[in-house]
Scaffold this motif. Structure first.
Motif, mmCIF file in Angstrom:
data_model
loop_
_atom_site.group_PDB
_atom_site.id
_atom_site.type_symbol
_atom_site.label_atom_id
_atom_site.label_comp_id
_atom_site.label_asym_id
_atom_site.label_seq_id
_atom_site.Cartn_x
_atom_site.Cartn_y
_atom_site.Cartn_z
ATOM 1 N N LEU A 151 -5.216 -14.277 0.500
ATOM 2 C CA LEU A 151 -3.833 -14.491 0.060
ATOM 3 C C LEU A 151 -2.967 -15.268 1.038
ATOM 4 N N GLU A 152 -3.245 -15.177 2.329
ATOM 5 C CA GLU A 152 -2.388 -15.869 3.289
ATOM 6 C C GLU A 152 -2.372 -17.371 3.063
ATOM 7 N N SER A 153 -3.466 -17.929 2.560
ATOM 8 C CA SER A 153 -3.486 -19.370 2.266
ATOM 9 C C SER A 153 -2.553 -19.723 1.110
ATOM 10 N N LEU A 154 -2.171 -18.716 0.314
ATOM 11 C CA LEU A 154 -1.211 -18.922 -0.782
ATOM 12 C C LEU A 154 0.216 -18.603 -0.348
ATOM 13 N N GLY A 155 0.398 -18.266 0.937
ATOM 14 C CA GLY A 155 1.732 -17.935 1.441
ATOM 15 C C GLY A 155 2.152 -16.507 1.155
ATOM 16 N N VAL A 156 1.196 -15.637 0.863
ATOM 17 C CA VAL A 156 1.491 -14.245 0.519
ATOM 18 C C VAL A 156 1.304 -13.371 1.752
ATOM 19 N N GLU A 157 2.328 -12.599 2.085
ATOM 20 C CA GLU A 157 2.255 -11.626 3.176
ATOM 21 C C GLU A 157 1.596 -10.363 2.636
ATOM 22 N N VAL A 158 0.612 -9.820 3.368
ATOM 23 C CA VAL A 158 -0.096 -8.614 2.945
ATOM 24 C C VAL A 158 0.131 -7.528 3.991
ATOM 25 N N ALA A 159 0.578 -6.355 3.538
ATOM 26 C CA ALA A 159 0.837 -5.248 4.460
ATOM 27 C C ALA A 159 -0.027 -4.046 4.104
ATOM 28 N N ALA A 160 -0.462 -3.340 5.132
ATOM 29 C CA ALA A 160 -1.209 -2.098 4.935
ATOM 30 C C ALA A 160 -0.241 -1.005 4.510
ATOM 31 N N THR A 161 -0.672 -0.171 3.597
ATOM 32 C CA THR A 161 0.124 0.981 3.182
ATOM 33 C C THR A 161 -0.766 2.213 3.190
ATOM 34 N N SER A 162 -0.119 3.351 3.104
ATOM 35 C CA SER A 162 -0.834 4.615 3.016
ATOM 36 C C SER A 162 -0.010 5.546 2.145
ATOM 37 N N LYS A 163 -0.458 6.767 1.993
ATOM 38 C CA LYS A 163 0.303 7.738 1.204
ATOM 39 C C LYS A 163 1.656 8.025 1.841
ATOM 40 N N ARG A 164 1.772 7.765 3.138
ATOM 41 C CA ARG A 164 3.018 8.049 3.850
ATOM 42 C C ARG A 164 3.904 6.824 4.029
ATOM 43 N N SER A 165 3.408 5.657 3.693
ATOM 44 C CA SER A 165 4.137 4.420 3.967
ATOM 45 C C SER A 165 4.106 3.506 2.758
ATOM 46 N N THR A 166 5.218 2.842 2.499
ATOM 47 C CA THR A 166 5.285 1.870 1.413
ATOM 48 C C THR A 166 5.257 0.441 1.938
ATOM 49 N N GLY A 167 5.016 0.269 3.222
ATOM 50 C CA GLY A 167 5.029 -1.078 3.774
ATOM 51 C C GLY A 167 6.439 -1.467 4.170
ATOM 52 N N PRO A 168 6.609 -2.699 4.635
ATOM 53 C CA PRO A 168 7.909 -3.125 5.155
ATOM 54 C C PRO A 168 8.968 -3.395 4.094
ATOM 55 N N TRP A 169 8.643 -3.249 2.820
ATOM 56 C CA TRP A 169 9.611 -3.600 1.778
ATOM 57 C C TRP A 169 10.287 -2.400 1.152
ATOM 58 N N ALA A 170 10.121 -1.224 1.709
ATOM 59 C CA ALA A 170 10.647 -0.002 1.091
ATOM 60 C C ALA A 170 12.144 -0.074 0.821
ATOM 61 N N ARG A 171 12.900 -0.709 1.692
ATOM 62 C CA ARG A 171 14.362 -0.744 1.528
ATOM 63 C C ARG A 171 14.855 -2.019 0.867
ATOM 64 N N ARG A 172 13.986 -2.979 0.670
ATOM 65 C CA ARG A 172 14.414 -4.230 0.051
ATOM 66 C C ARG A 172 13.497 -4.582 -1.109
ATOM 67 N N ARG A 173 13.513 -3.724 -2.095
ATOM 68 C CA ARG A 173 12.644 -3.862 -3.257
ATOM 69 C C ARG A 173 12.909 -5.180 -3.976
ATOM 70 N N PRO A 174 11.852 -5.937 -4.265
ATOM 71 C CA PRO A 174 12.040 -7.203 -4.961
ATOM 72 C C PRO A 174 12.352 -6.967 -6.436
ATOM 73 N N PRO A 175 12.878 -7.974 -7.121
ATOM 74 C CA PRO A 175 13.227 -7.771 -8.525
ATOM 75 C C PRO A 175 12.010 -7.578 -9.419
ATOM 76 N N THR A 176 10.843 -8.051 -9.020
ATOM 77 C CA THR A 176 9.643 -7.898 -9.834
ATOM 78 C C THR A 176 8.566 -7.230 -9.003
ATOM 79 N N ALA A 177 8.036 -6.113 -9.484
ATOM 80 C CA ALA A 177 6.936 -5.433 -8.800
ATOM 81 C C ALA A 177 5.802 -5.256 -9.796
#
Length: 131
Positions: A88-114
């Protein structure tokens, strides 16, 4: 072919991410009356951003190109993380690891489309059908 042999062959198949090509022809299912991909493409029309939850090995997300300008993905299965990043990085997509305890770096800035094929939304996110 006996059941045990089918299981042994499937267990030995090279499967990366969510690409089950090695098992093609082994599952019979009825087609759905709707298309998740079509529904998502309709929502992405004009979207500024997209967050793909549980991207797996990226097979589905990469097939949605062109992607919104700000597209990111999460993956909670550690073996899939380097696969998703590599693809995905070649497409300009940032990929983050998540777990049951974490939603990744976007938890507070939810995008309009998920989007996601994960059956359980991340902690703190509304469940489908809830207000």
């Amino acid at each position: 072919m006996e059941y045990g042999e089918l299981v042994a062959r499937a267990s030995a198949a090279a499967i990366e991410g969510w690409d089950f090509t090695a098992l093609r022809g082994r599952v019979v299912e009825e087609p759905l009356p709707w298309s998740y991909e079509r529904l998502l493409r309709d929502r992405l029309n004009g979207a500024a951003s997209l967050l793909d939850l549980g991207t797996g090995g990226r097979e589905f997300l990469a097939g949605l190109t062109p992607l919104p300008p700000r597209t990111a993905a999460t993956e909670g299965h550690p073996p899939n993380l380097p696969i998703a990043r590599r693809r995905l990085e070649s497409l300009g997509v940032e990929v983050a690891a998540t777990s049951k305890r974490s939603t990744g770096p976007w938890a507070r800035r939810r995008p309009p489309t998920a989007a996601g094929t994960s059956p359980v939304p991340p902690p703190g996110w509304p469940r489908p059908g809830s207000p």
